[in-house]
Design an enzyme around this catalytic site. Structure first.
Site, PDB file in Angstrom:
ATOM      1  N   SER A  43       0.808  -1.216   0.000  1.00  0.00           N
ATOM      2  CA  SER A  43       0.000   0.000   0.000  1.00  0.00           C
ATOM      3  C   SER A  43       0.844   1.271   0.000  1.00  0.00           C
ATOM      4  O   SER A  43       0.477   2.261  -0.628  1.00  0.00           O
ATOM      5  CB  SER A  43      -0.936   0.002   1.207  1.00  0.00           C
ATOM      6  OG  SER A  43      -1.815  -1.094   1.170  1.00  0.00           O
ATOM      7  N   HIS A  71       0.788   4.510   4.312  1.00  0.00           N
ATOM      8  CA  HIS A  71       0.126   5.230   3.226  1.00  0.00           C
ATOM      9  C   HIS A  71       0.658   6.655   3.100  1.00  0.00           C
ATOM     10  O   HIS A  71       0.964   7.122   2.000  1.00  0.00           O
ATOM     11  CB  HIS A  71      -1.384   5.253   3.474  1.00  0.00           C
ATOM     12  CG  HIS A  71      -2.020   3.914   3.348  1.00  0.00           C
ATOM     13  ND1 HIS A  71      -3.392   3.732   3.346  1.00  0.00           N
ATOM     14  CD2 HIS A  71      -1.493   2.662   3.225  1.00  0.00           C
ATOM     15  CE1 HIS A  71      -3.681   2.450   3.220  1.00  0.00           C
ATOM     16  NE2 HIS A  71      -2.539   1.784   3.154  1.00  0.00           N
TER      17      HIS A  71
END
Length: 270
Positions: free
Chosen positions: A175, A221
């Site tokens: 991610s 992230h």
């Protein structure tokens, strides 16, 4: 009103081929010694005489398969997922990102191996779908090596921020690297004059999910997003006469920032 690209009706452009003067959008032009050539003139020139290797808008080499690195990354993620599936928790525990293990166990490889690990089939399916959506576009406009550097450094940046803020947390998944690609698309779109509304909407939705779902490591992230935007800015806004040097320096500086965050985390942990 600007003319439409000769291969993409409805896509306005102010750039013309320096040989045949057909209007060309960023996807249909190849940098030449003077101006740009359309794809038709480029292929005609290659068949009639030897020319310098064509370059993309951001300095990468034009290649036949513009998604080779993307495919290789997806394949690597799938292979690692199969190994984790067969190896079980013991395999995952050895390669997963955990700041305490990285520093105290001197296992710095976890910062990158965790980027290729995934928890379950839904996890890897979502990340690989995102990689397939974003990867080929960026790989085509940036070139293979620039794209690969963007992906890997973004993934490392996510691991570094996790280690700096929550060293006991165990994190896995691509991610951080995916968010790096998303940030890069925003920067590249801005530089090319494209509408940002749709891609900003995608980012907002993903950020809302990041901070509202308790099981997502927001640090990975955000770290990947910031690193991806910084690297892409270096790619996009490097002066043409010193492009390779400035772009390379930009990647090195972001990598140094990631290293600095990692060293700060190491000091705090020890």
């Amino acid at each position: 009103m600007l003319p439409d690209c000769y291969r993409h009706p409805g896509r306005e452009t102010g750039v013309r081929c320096s040989r045949c003067e057909k209007p060309v959008c960023p996807e249909c032009r190849v940098e030449a010694a003077v101006g740009f050539h359309c794809l038709d003139c480029f292929h005609e020139g290659r068949s009639s005489a030897r020319v310098a290797a064509p370059r993309t808008e951001y300095g990468g080499q034009v290649v036949r398969d513009g998604a080779l690195v993307t495919k290789a990354l997806i394949a690597a993620n799938l292979v690692v997922w199969l190994l984790a599936f067969t190896g079980g928790d013991g395999f995952v525990a050895r390669w997963i990102m955990q700041g305490d293990a990285v520093v105290l166990g001197h296992q710095w490889y976890r910062m990158i191996t965790s980027v290729f690990l995934h928890q379950n089939i839904l996890h890897i399916a979502m990340n690989m779908w995102s990689l397939w959506v974003l990867g080929p576009y960026l790989e085509k406009v940036l070139g293979r090596m620039r794209f690969l550097a963007l992906y890997l450094v973004s993934g490392l940046a996510g691991s570094a921020l996790v280690m700096a803020t929550d060293p006991a947390k165990m994190v896995l998944g691509a991610s951080g690297a995916i968010f790096g690609l998303l940030g890069a698309v925003i920067v590249i779109h801005r530089h090319r004059g494209y509408q940002l509304g749709p891609i900003i909407a995608v980012l907002v939705v993903n950020l809302v999910a990041t901070f509202s779902l308790g099981f997502i490591a927001w640090q990975a992230h955000i770290g990947g997003l910031v690193a991806g935007m910084l690297i892409a800015a270096g790619y996009a806004y490097a002066p043409a006469d010193r492009r390779n040097a400035v772009q390379g320096l930009g990647v090195v500086l972001v990598a140094a920032l990631v290293a600095g965050v990692s060293l700060y985390a190491a000091v705090q942990i020890t």
